[in-house]
Design a protein around this motif. Structure first.
Motif, PDB file in Angstrom:
ATOM      1  N   ARG A 607      -3.663 -31.069  41.317  1.00  0.00           N
ATOM      2  CA  ARG A 607      -4.808 -30.267  41.758  1.00  0.00           C
ATOM      3  C   ARG A 607      -4.824 -28.901  41.062  1.00  0.00           C
ATOM      4  N   THR A 608      -3.674 -28.244  41.017  1.00  0.00           N
ATOM      5  CA  THR A 608      -3.620 -26.902  40.430  1.00  0.00           C
ATOM      6  C   THR A 608      -3.825 -26.907  38.916  1.00  0.00           C
ATOM      7  N   CYS A 609      -3.604 -28.057  38.284  1.00  0.00           N
ATOM      8  CA  CYS A 609      -3.834 -28.168  36.832  1.00  0.00           C
ATOM      9  C   CYS A 609      -5.224 -28.723  36.525  1.00  0.00           C
ATOM     10  N   SER A 610      -6.143 -28.579  37.495  1.00  0.00           N
ATOM     11  CA  SER A 610      -7.533 -29.021  37.322  1.00  0.00           C
ATOM     12  C   SER A 610      -7.633 -30.514  37.031  1.00  0.00           C
ATOM     13  N   GLY A 611      -6.781 -31.290  37.691  1.00  0.00           N
ATOM     14  CA  GLY A 611      -6.781 -32.725  37.457  1.00  0.00           C
ATOM     15  C   GLY A 611      -8.071 -33.400  37.860  1.00  0.00           C
ATOM     16  N   PHE A 612      -8.629 -33.008  39.051  1.00  0.00           N
ATOM     17  CA  PHE A 612      -9.861 -33.644  39.515  1.00  0.00           C
ATOM     18  C   PHE A 612     -11.014 -33.374  38.554  1.00  0.00           C
ATOM     19  N   ASN A 613     -11.163 -32.107  38.157  1.00  0.00           N
ATOM     20  CA  ASN A 613     -12.235 -31.777  37.225  1.00  0.00           C
ATOM     21  C   ASN A 613     -12.034 -32.453  35.873  1.00  0.00           C
ATOM     22  N   GLY A 614     -10.763 -32.575  35.487  1.00  0.00           N
ATOM     23  CA  GLY A 614     -10.469 -33.224  34.213  1.00  0.00           C
ATOM     24  C   GLY A 614     -10.892 -34.682  34.212  1.00  0.00           C
ATOM     25  N   LEU A 615     -10.581 -35.402  35.311  1.00  0.00           N
ATOM     26  CA  LEU A 615     -10.944 -36.816  35.367  1.00  0.00           C
ATOM     27  C   LEU A 615     -12.457 -36.993  35.501  1.00  0.00           C
ATOM     28  N   LEU A 616     -13.102 -36.111  36.271  1.00  0.00           N
ATOM     29  CA  LEU A 616     -14.554 -36.224  36.389  1.00  0.00           C
ATOM     30  C   LEU A 616     -15.250 -35.916  35.060  1.00  0.00           C
ATOM     31  N   SER A 617     -14.617 -35.062  34.251  1.00  0.00           N
ATOM     32  CA  SER A 617     -15.203 -34.762  32.938  1.00  0.00           C
ATOM     33  C   SER A 617     -15.202 -36.000  32.041  1.00  0.00           C
ATOM     34  N   LEU A 618     -14.230 -36.916  32.270  1.00  0.00           N
ATOM     35  CA  LEU A 618     -14.229 -38.172  31.517  1.00  0.00           C
ATOM     36  C   LEU A 618     -15.479 -38.973  31.827  1.00  0.00           C
ATOM     37  N   LEU A 619     -15.852 -38.995  33.134  1.00  0.00           N
ATOM     38  CA  LEU A 619     -17.070 -39.717  33.515  1.00  0.00           C
ATOM     39  C   LEU A 619     -18.307 -39.046  32.921  1.00  0.00           C
ATOM     40  N   SER A 620     -18.318 -37.697  32.907  1.00  0.00           N
ATOM     41  CA  SER A 620     -19.458 -36.979  32.333  1.00  0.00           C
ATOM     42  C   SER A 620     -19.625 -37.304  30.859  1.00  0.00           C
ATOM     43  N   ASP A 621     -18.490 -37.414  30.167  1.00  0.00           N
ATOM     44  CA  ASP A 621     -18.532 -37.700  28.723  1.00  0.00           C
ATOM     45  C   ASP A 621     -19.021 -39.105  28.429  1.00  0.00           C
ATOM     46  N   MET A 622     -19.079 -39.957  29.454  1.00  0.00           N
ATOM     47  CA  MET A 622     -19.467 -41.353  29.237  1.00  0.00           C
ATOM     48  C   MET A 622     -20.949 -41.585  29.535  1.00  0.00           C
ATOM     49  N   GLU A 623     -21.729 -40.523  29.538  1.00  0.00           N
ATOM     50  CA  GLU A 623     -23.159 -40.658  29.829  1.00  0.00           C
ATOM     51  C   GLU A 623     -23.804 -41.674  28.884  1.00  0.00           C
ATOM     52  N   GLY A 624     -24.474 -42.654  29.453  1.00  0.00           N
ATOM     53  CA  GLY A 624     -25.156 -43.682  28.666  1.00  0.00           C
ATOM     54  C   GLY A 624     -24.249 -44.762  28.103  1.00  0.00           C
ATOM     55  N   ALA A 625     -22.978 -44.736  28.475  1.00  0.00           N
ATOM     56  CA  ALA A 625     -22.030 -45.689  27.876  1.00  0.00           C
ATOM     57  C   ALA A 625     -22.326 -47.134  28.255  1.00  0.00           C
ATOM     58  N   LEU A 626     -22.917 -47.343  29.459  1.00  0.00           N
ATOM     59  CA  LEU A 626     -23.140 -48.713  29.923  1.00  0.00           C
ATOM     60  C   LEU A 626     -24.599 -49.142  29.831  1.00  0.00           C
ATOM     61  N   PRO A 630     -26.167 -51.031  24.070  1.00  0.00           N
ATOM     62  CA  PRO A 630     -25.443 -49.773  23.874  1.00  0.00           C
ATOM     63  C   PRO A 630     -25.975 -49.026  22.652  1.00  0.00           C
ATOM     64  N   SER A 631     -25.704 -47.741  22.608  1.00  0.00           N
ATOM     65  CA  SER A 631     -26.143 -46.936  21.468  1.00  0.00           C
ATOM     66  C   SER A 631     -25.063 -45.939  21.097  1.00  0.00           C
ATOM     67  N   GLY A 632     -25.191 -45.371  19.918  1.00  0.00           N
ATOM     68  CA  GLY A 632     -24.249 -44.352  19.464  1.00  0.00           C
ATOM     69  C   GLY A 632     -22.847 -44.885  19.285  1.00  0.00           C
ATOM     70  N   LEU A 633     -21.869 -44.029  19.621  1.00  0.00           N
ATOM     71  CA  LEU A 633     -20.456 -44.405  19.468  1.00  0.00           C
ATOM     72  C   LEU A 633     -20.069 -45.575  20.361  1.00  0.00           C
ATOM     73  N   TRP A 634     -20.806 -45.768  21.459  1.00  0.00           N
ATOM     74  CA  TRP A 634     -20.417 -46.807  22.424  1.00  0.00           C
ATOM     75  C   TRP A 634     -20.605 -48.213  21.874  1.00  0.00           C
ATOM     76  N   THR A 635     -21.381 -48.355  20.806  1.00  0.00           N
ATOM     77  CA  THR A 635     -21.564 -49.689  20.225  1.00  0.00           C
ATOM     78  C   THR A 635     -20.260 -50.236  19.651  1.00  0.00           C
ATOM     79  N   ALA A 636     -19.314 -49.340  19.358  1.00  0.00           N
ATOM     80  CA  ALA A 636     -18.031 -49.779  18.793  1.00  0.00           C
ATOM     81  C   ALA A 636     -17.121 -50.390  19.852  1.00  0.00           C
ATOM     82  N   PHE A 637     -17.495 -50.208  21.141  1.00  0.00           N
ATOM     83  CA  PHE A 637     -16.628 -50.698  22.215  1.00  0.00           C
ATOM     84  C   PHE A 637     -17.373 -51.713  23.071  1.00  0.00           C
ATOM     85  N   LEU A 683     -24.266 -43.208  33.848  1.00  0.00           N
ATOM     86  CA  LEU A 683     -23.527 -44.079  32.918  1.00  0.00           C
ATOM     87  C   LEU A 683     -24.440 -44.989  32.101  1.00  0.00           C
ATOM     88  N   GLY A 684     -25.662 -45.196  32.598  1.00  0.00           N
ATOM     89  CA  GLY A 684     -26.578 -46.020  31.818  1.00  0.00           C
ATOM     90  C   GLY A 684     -26.935 -47.336  32.476  1.00  0.00           C
TER      91      GLY A 684
END
Length: 894
Positions: A607-626, A630-637, A683-684
């Motif tokens: 918690r003190t190392c901003s773990g929750f915000n860090g993990l939620l930022s992963l979800l934010s970075d995945m906007e449109g991934a699903l 697919p489009s953009g970089l997500w087509t590679a996965f 997420l898309g």
């Protein structure tokens, strides 16, 4: 049976009249009888029913012996050879000699008493004389040899089988001693191998090996009196300089057979062999085999090495040695040897030949066979390792030269060293010091790699090695080497330097990391050493390369034991700084994080190392991934890989919240559930394009569990985006219950998850497969496997994280796919019904009401509450009616 009875009567008549006939008539009567005997044998499928078979065997064998002696009488060797060939060969109609040979051949394969009658006829010595002539005096080739070859082969096979059947009996061997041809033949193989008949080499070897196995005290005394082994060794010394190595091996193996096989009866021939430099001969021959193709010297080269290995145990007295056991040793090591096998080393001279071969040769096959022989000797008796290492020190000395050997030999050698620890439970400190020196010098990188893999295997066996290799300086050496490599990696980031990190060197770096990881596992002291060396920033550098990542994470996980904050800072920082395309890095970091979050003590640091915000930022970075397509970089996965990342992200959050009121309060108070709902909704796969058509009525109504089965186990067409929505809601369902972080759900899937996440890049077809099983494309998952997730409709499920219910409700209006309005509405109703089932229990209703999230839920679905015609109006109203009795917010409920 009638035929055999008739033959029996005829033979009785022959017995009655034979004493009154002249020899020629007697012989003729017997020869006339034999074709009838052979015909009966052929017609009865080889089954002989003949009461006087022993007498018949005796008569036929005596006659054959007589004919052989008559044929050989007074003739020079080559003439005798030709005459024998003519006697025994078939030429059109059955000749007398061939008829006798064939009859004896059949009779020699019957019972033991019949065989003794044949042996007593004098035939063993006569046939030995034939074999000597055939082997030693080959006939000159003629133009019609090709026509005779088939007859020659048949005659040869019958002769050899008769001899093998007679000479495997001790009586058969002792019958040979009346003549001098046995020792003559042995000496001939050792002196005339290059001049003898090529077609008789293998048969002669077979016959002599059979005689060797049946040696008696009398035959050994006979061979010793004739100086047979002495002369053979002297002759082999001469052949060893001139003949091809494979030929010398073949000849020498025959002589060595007599030495080895005679030892259980008498040591006389071994003593004669040793007194005449027999071991020097073997060393000379074996070293000449360097460079042979693997099939050239076999099986005779291997036979010599096997016999030499056996000779190491041939000695009259046990070796008396003493050595110091260097401590520490493994707890279960016991120095009390058991020598009941009698297979301890007693003959160091024989072993020295093996040792010298390894020291003087770099041939892959020879060196490999020597190491295999040493392993065999150790297996005979565990005392043999100590007997050899405290006298000749083979392994200790081999360590000094192992880097000169071929790669396969290096691998085999270090496996042998490893077996000292793994199988003998002994720590050979002196040998390990030399192995460490090899690693330090790094003369041959492949050898260094193999040596380090050996030490790694030992380290993983027992925690004691963590102390041993720290105190010996190996840990410090590895840390220094890894620091150097990490600096090179940092400088070359984003560029490719020719030759850098290629092949063996890269593998060596990976094994060094694994070794450090093994040395720090469960060793706080070693972890402190690593931290004091200032290695943590350098270990972080290795996270970027998948080849190094697993070991680097293991090291950092050990660091968490002494400093959770430092570990969390590194992992969360690496997650946040990873690029959109580094999905595999994120997955590996999340899995490591989950292992640490199993300890409640780590939750505060997370918690003190901003773990929750860090993990939620992963979800934010995945906007449109699903989104589909697919489009953009997500087509590679593949979408499987993306869903896996979503799952592990949510799983990490759930693990940090588990049984931790402080973290749960922090997450809810800071509106992070709302943030999660927002990120998941972008997420898309969820609908984000405004109003959508509301169907007038539902044709059918299914449960949430039924939708799981329908989406993935039936032929019903299901749009990919709705499949993904269902699984994300399933993740959230388990988050509600506080069970998403539990690894038991995926124990059966662990190995496949790792494989398939990499396979998702194989092509578009992978995206259509089951997203949760993470199976290879083409594999279907049976409906029963969904139960790994538990039944979404199971009763009495208590709500652990009410905020996750809020997320589910917020996503309800977005459960829509254009063109599938009916199906979308049906799924929404199924989810609401499922939420209704979650608040059945009084405890769950209380948790929901105390959460303060009811107004948020109402706001999320205000359209459904305001319109009585909305399909969700009634089920949502029922949910809140159930909450009314526990409500802390009555105004909101009204």
């Amino acid at each position: 049976t009638l035929q055999w009875e008739t033959l029996g009567k005829q033979f009785v008549e022959y017995e009655q009249v034979a004493p009154f006939l002249v020899p020629e008539d007697q012989q003729r009567r017997l020869l006339d009888f034999l074709p009838l005997f052979l015909k009966a044998w052929e017609q009865s499928a080889g089954v002989i029913v003949f009461p006087n078979i022993q007498l018949l065997a005796s008569e036929v064998s005596k006659l054959l012996t007589k004919e052989i002696k008559r044929t050989l009488n007074g003739k020079p060797a080559e003439e005798a050879h030709l005459a024998l060939k003519q006697l025994l060969q078939q030429k059109g109609e059955e000749e007398d000699g061939h008829l006798l040979l064939k009859s004896v051949y059949l009779l020699s394969q019957t019972d033991l008493r019949t065989k003794w009658n044949i042996i007593g006829s004098g035939l063993p010595a006569a046939l030995m004389q034939c074999l000597y002539l055939f082997f030693t005096f080959p006939l000159k080739k003629t133009s019609d040899d090709g026509e005779k070859s088939e007859n020659d082969t048949q005659t040869q096979e019958m002769l050899v089988e008769i001899m093998l059947n007679m000479y495997k009996e001790e009586q058969g061997v002792e019958e040979l001693l009346a003549a001098d041809k046995l020792q003559s033949l042995i000496i001939a193989t050792a002196s005339l191998w290059d001049q003898c008949s090529h077609s008789w080499k293998v048969p002669t070897g077979r016959v002599l090996r059979t005689i060797s196995r049946a040696q008696t005290k009398k035959s050994i005394v006979y061979l010793q009196a004739m100086d047979c082994i002495k002369i053979a060794v002297q002759n082999l010394f001469k052949l060893a300089d001139t003949l091809p190595a494979s030929d010398v091996c073949e000849a020498a193996s025959i002589v060595l057979c007599f030495v080895k096989d005679s030892y259980p009866v008498s040591s006389a021939l071994l003593t004669e062999f040793e007194s005449n430099d027999g071991y020097q001969l073997l060393l000379k021959i074996l070293l000449r085999c360097e460079g042979l193709q693997q099939n050239e010297g076999d099986p005779y080269l291997d036979e010599i090495l096997d016999m030499l290995t056996c000779l190491t145990t041939c000695g009259k007295t046990e070796l008396k040695v003493s050595g110091n056991i260097v401590h520490p040793q493994l707890p279960h090591f016991d120095f009390e040897w058991t020598r009941s096998s009698g297979m301890t080393v007693k003959n160091l001279q024989a072993f020295q030949v093996l040792q010298s071969i390894f020291q003087k040769s770099n041939d892959q096959h020879l060196c490999g066979r020597v190491l295999a022989a040493i392993g065999t000797i150790w297996a005979w008796d565990r005392a043999n390792f100590f007997l050899l290492e405290w006298t000749l020190q083979p392994i200790n000395q081999f360590t000094d030269i192992i880097h000169f050997k071929p790669h396969s030999v290096q691998i085999q050698f270090f496996r042998l060293v490893e077996s000292i620890v793994l199988e003998l439970s002994y720590i050979p400190h002196e040998i390990l010091k030399k192995v460490q020196y090899l690693i330090k010098e790094n003369i041959v990188p492949f050898c260094t790699l193999t040596a380090l893999q050996c030490l790694l295997s030992m380290t993983q066996k027992d925690l004691l090695f963590s102390d041993i290799f720290r105190d010996s300086g190996l840990l410090g050496l590895l840390l220094a080497l890894l620091r150097k490599q990490a600096k090179i990696l940092r400088k070359s980031a984003g560029t490719h330097l020719p030759g850098l990190e290629e092949g063996t060197e890269k593998e060596l770096n990976a094994v060094m990391l694994k070794m450090v990881a093994a040395l720090t596992v469960r060793s706080v002291r070693n972890t402190v050493v690593l931290k004091d060396y200032g290695m943590v920033p350098y270990i972080k550098i290795f996270l970027d390369d998948e080849c190094y990542r697993s070991a680097a994470l293991s090291i950092l996980e050990q660091l968490s034991i002494i400093n959770y904050e430092e570990y969390m800072s590194i992992i969360i920082g690496a997650l946040c700084s990873s690029t959109q395309g580094e999905l595999h890095l994120k997955l590996d970091l999340l899995k490591s994080l989950l292992r640490i979050l199993e300890s409640p003590k780590s939750h505060s640091a997370f918690r003190t190392c901003s773990g929750f915000n860090g993990l939620l930022s992963l979800l934010s970075d995945m906007e449109g991934a699903l989104q589909d397509p697919p489009s953009g970089l997500w087509t590679a996965f593949g979408q499987n890989c993306i869903l896996e990342l979503i799952f592990y992200t949510l799983r990490g959050i759930t693990a940090a919240l588990h049984l931790d009121p402080v973290n749960s309060n922090f997450f809810q108070r800071n509106g992070l559930f709302e943030k999660m709902a927002e990120d998941l909704g972008s997420l898309g796969c969820f609908w984000t394009q405004g109003q959508w058509q509301i169907p007038l009525s539902l044709e059918k109504k299914r449960t949430f569990a039924e939708f799981l089965d329908a989406a993935f186990c039936s032929s019903e067409p299901f749009p990919m985006c709705l499949k993904n929505c269902i699984w994300i809601l399933n993740f959230l369902d388990h988050m509600v219950k506080g069970s998403l972080h539990q690894e038991s759900y995926f124990k059966e899937r662990k190995s496949e998850i790792g494989e398939a996440s990499r396979d998702d890049q194989e092509g578009p077809q992978a995206k259509e497969e089951h997203p949760i099983a993470f199976k290879r494309p083409g594999n279907k998952l049976p409906a029963s496997d969904y139960r790994l997730w538990g039944n979404p409709e199971e009763k009495d499920c208590s709500i652990v994280h009410p905020g996750a219910v809020c997320v589910m409700v917020r996503l309800l209006p977005k459960l829509y796919k254009e063109g599938y309005a009916q199906l979308s509405q049906e799924i929404q109703c199924a989810v609401v019904d499922h939420i209704q089932s979650l608040v059945k229990s009084e405890k769950s209703r209380q948790v929901m009401c105390e959460s303060g999230l009811l107004s948020t839920i109402i706001t999320s679905c205000q359209d459904a509450f305001h319109s009585e015609s909305h399909p969700l109006h009634l089920p949502l109203t029922r949910v809140f009616e159930k909450l009314a009795s526990q409500a802390i917010e009555p105004d909101v409920l009204r």
